[in-house]
Motif scaffolding. Structure first.
Motif, mmCIF file in Angstrom:
data_model
loop_
_atom_site.group_PDB
_atom_site.id
_atom_site.type_symbol
_atom_site.label_atom_id
_atom_site.label_comp_id
_atom_site.label_asym_id
_atom_site.label_seq_id
_atom_site.Cartn_x
_atom_site.Cartn_y
_atom_site.Cartn_z
ATOM 1 N N PRO A 213 -0.132 -70.247 -22.703
ATOM 2 C CA PRO A 213 0.707 -70.049 -21.515
ATOM 3 C C PRO A 213 2.178 -70.213 -21.835
ATOM 4 O O PRO A 213 2.553 -71.023 -22.686
ATOM 5 N N ASP A 214 3.028 -69.449 -21.151
ATOM 6 C CA ASP A 214 4.469 -69.603 -21.356
ATOM 7 C C ASP A 214 5.117 -70.314 -20.178
ATOM 8 O O ASP A 214 6.312 -70.183 -19.930
ATOM 9 N N GLY A 215 4.314 -71.117 -19.476
ATOM 10 C CA GLY A 215 4.812 -71.923 -18.377
ATOM 11 C C GLY A 215 3.649 -72.542 -17.626
ATOM 12 O O GLY A 215 2.478 -72.317 -17.949
ATOM 13 N N GLY A 216 3.973 -73.355 -16.621
ATOM 14 C CA GLY A 216 2.929 -73.917 -15.782
ATOM 15 C C GLY A 216 2.215 -75.099 -16.391
ATOM 16 O O GLY A 216 2.760 -75.822 -17.228
ATOM 17 N N PHE A 217 0.945 -75.276 -15.992
ATOM 18 C CA PHE A 217 0.212 -76.515 -16.277
ATOM 19 C C PHE A 217 -1.064 -76.352 -17.096
ATOM 20 O O PHE A 217 -1.643 -77.356 -17.498
#
Length: 443
Positions: A339-343
């Motif tokens: 992922p390139d962001g988030g959780f």
């Protein structure tokens, strides 16, 4: 049961409530697999990679404490009183400034503040869906959304994703199939940025196409975007709402400020706003003014953009720790996305391993995750699991993955010795479009 343990009086009457007294829609209300994990996962000896709790250690808690005291002293008679069902006007204006970072041009009159974005999603479902209506959702999808859809007796049709998010051709195919049955879905529910649970992001070049496909079939779009400002590359993706003003946009301060304040919002077209406000009034009368005014003060007096950047940097470090641990410890045959962001990271395990059945053994080994089946309305996801990196320290994340790898190795050893477990009890898997879940192999 001994007489001393039998319910009596009011307790006995409550225990004997006939099922027919309840509304039919309550039959679809069940505790999510994720919520059922919390009691176990919160034990200190368990490394929880299950829940998506924000890490609030980086917040300026001292400054916020002073802000709370000043708010009560100076504006307490307003902050502690009933307020507008649509939300504090000053905050609605500031919410428009926040959304502008994603290219959204909005009027504060079209913003409805809610008690978290989950409430906004529930209200949107209430005003759109009758029992039996169809909702399109990515497969997998956010467990809270699936719960709301089930509560209002809507039927979920999943559309698969790949490493670039929702697949437009599969969306078109699903709509074409439903149209042949005389069914028009009420809306497409989508999490385009740093998806929960899959961690993928809808490619920018697909966004307009998704909107065009939905428009051609007369289907609305509900965009849920709690993670959009928590990217790791410094890039902010354009919201679907920025491309189409008919999109219903859901936002939240739970991930970018403080989840316990429960302040979210819906940005809706004017034709939807009045119905949404009426639905909100029937649910809560009005959202708490105190928490809204505190959020407004925070946005006014603090460098919230830098605070979001601080959060994102901390989550990036935790993501990197998780990816390194997965690469080091997980057995061959496991794949995951980056992922390139988030959780979240979404993991696919080798054929024959059932992540839901394995979960009690993982908890015994003092590690918790969210099994993939909780994120589907149609029984899929048994080979997937969601790992959350937002809350534990990098060291705890590494230890958690090491424990998880031990559990997986034990499962695979059993399979190598006795063969893959029989699946006749659950029957053959029904046909569906596209891959079961996005999980491109890591480079």
């Amino acid at each position: 049961m001994p007489p001393s343990q039998r319910p009596s009086g009011i307790d006995a009457a409550a225990a004997a409530v006939p099922a027919e007294r309840f509304a039919a829609r309550t039959a679809g209300m069940t505790a999510s697999e994720i919520r059922a994990l919390f009691a176990v996962a919160s034990r200190p000896e368990v490394v929880s990679l299950a829940g998506g709790m924000p890490n609030l250690a980086a917040l300026p808690l001292g400054a916020l404490a002073a802000e709370v005291a000043d708010l009560v002293q100076r504006e307490g008679e307003v902050a502690l009183q009933y307020g507008s069902a649509q939300g504090v006007p000053a905050l609605r204006e500031q919410i428009c400034e926040v959304m502008a970072l994603e290219g959204i041009r909005a009027d504060p009159d079209d913003v409805v503040v809610t008690v978290g974005s989950q409430m906004a999603l529930d209200l949107v479902t209430r005003i759109y869906c009758d029992p039996g209506d169809v909702v399109l959702a990515e497969g997998p999808s956010y467990v809270g959304a699936l719960g709301s859809f089930a509560a209002y007796q809507a039927r979920v049709v999943h559309v698969a994703m790949d490493e670039q998010g929702l697949v437009p051709e599969l969306l078109r195919e699903a709509l074409r199939t439903l149209a042949a049955q005389g069914v028009t879905p009420k809306f497409l529910y989508t999490i385009p940025n740093f998806h929960n649970p899959a961690g993928v992001t809808l490619a920018v070049e697909r966004r307009a196409e998704v909107l065009e496909i939905c428009a051609s079939y007369g289907v609305g779009v509900v965009e849920d975007n709690p993670y959009g400002l928590l990217g790791f590359s410094g890039r902010t993706y354009p919201a679907l709402r920025s491309l189409d003003r008919s999109v219903v946009y859901l936002g939240s301060f739970s991930k970018t400020f403080a989840s316990g304040l429960r302040v979210g919002w819906a940005l809706v077209p004017p034709a939807v706003r009045d119905r949404l406000v009426l639905a909100a009034e029937s649910a809560t009368l009005c959202p708490p003014s105190f928490t809204q005014m505190l959020v407004s003060r925070y946005l006014t007096g603090h460098d919230w953009r830098s605070q979001i950047k601080t959060f994102a940097e901390a989550y990036r470090d935790r993501r990197d720790a998780l990816l390194d641990a997965l690469d080091t410890y997980l057995p061959d045959g496991c794949t995951w996305n980056v992922p390139d962001g988030g959780f979240y990271v979404w993991v696919t395990v080798p054929e024959g391993v059932d992540t839901k059945a394995m979960l009690p053994r993982a908890v015994t080994a003092r590690v918790a995750y969210a099994s993939g089946t909780g994120f589907y309305a149609d029984g899929f996801g048994s080979r997937q699991l969601r790992l959350s990196y937002c809350y534990p320290t990098p060291e705890r994340i590494t230890e958690g993955v090491r424990r998880l790898a031990g559990v997986l190795e034990a499962e695979l050893d059993v399979m190598r010795t006795f063969g893959s477990p029989a699946r006749s009890a659950v029957g053959p898997a029904p046909a569906r479009n596209g891959p079961q879940a996005p999980s491109p192999h890591t480079p």
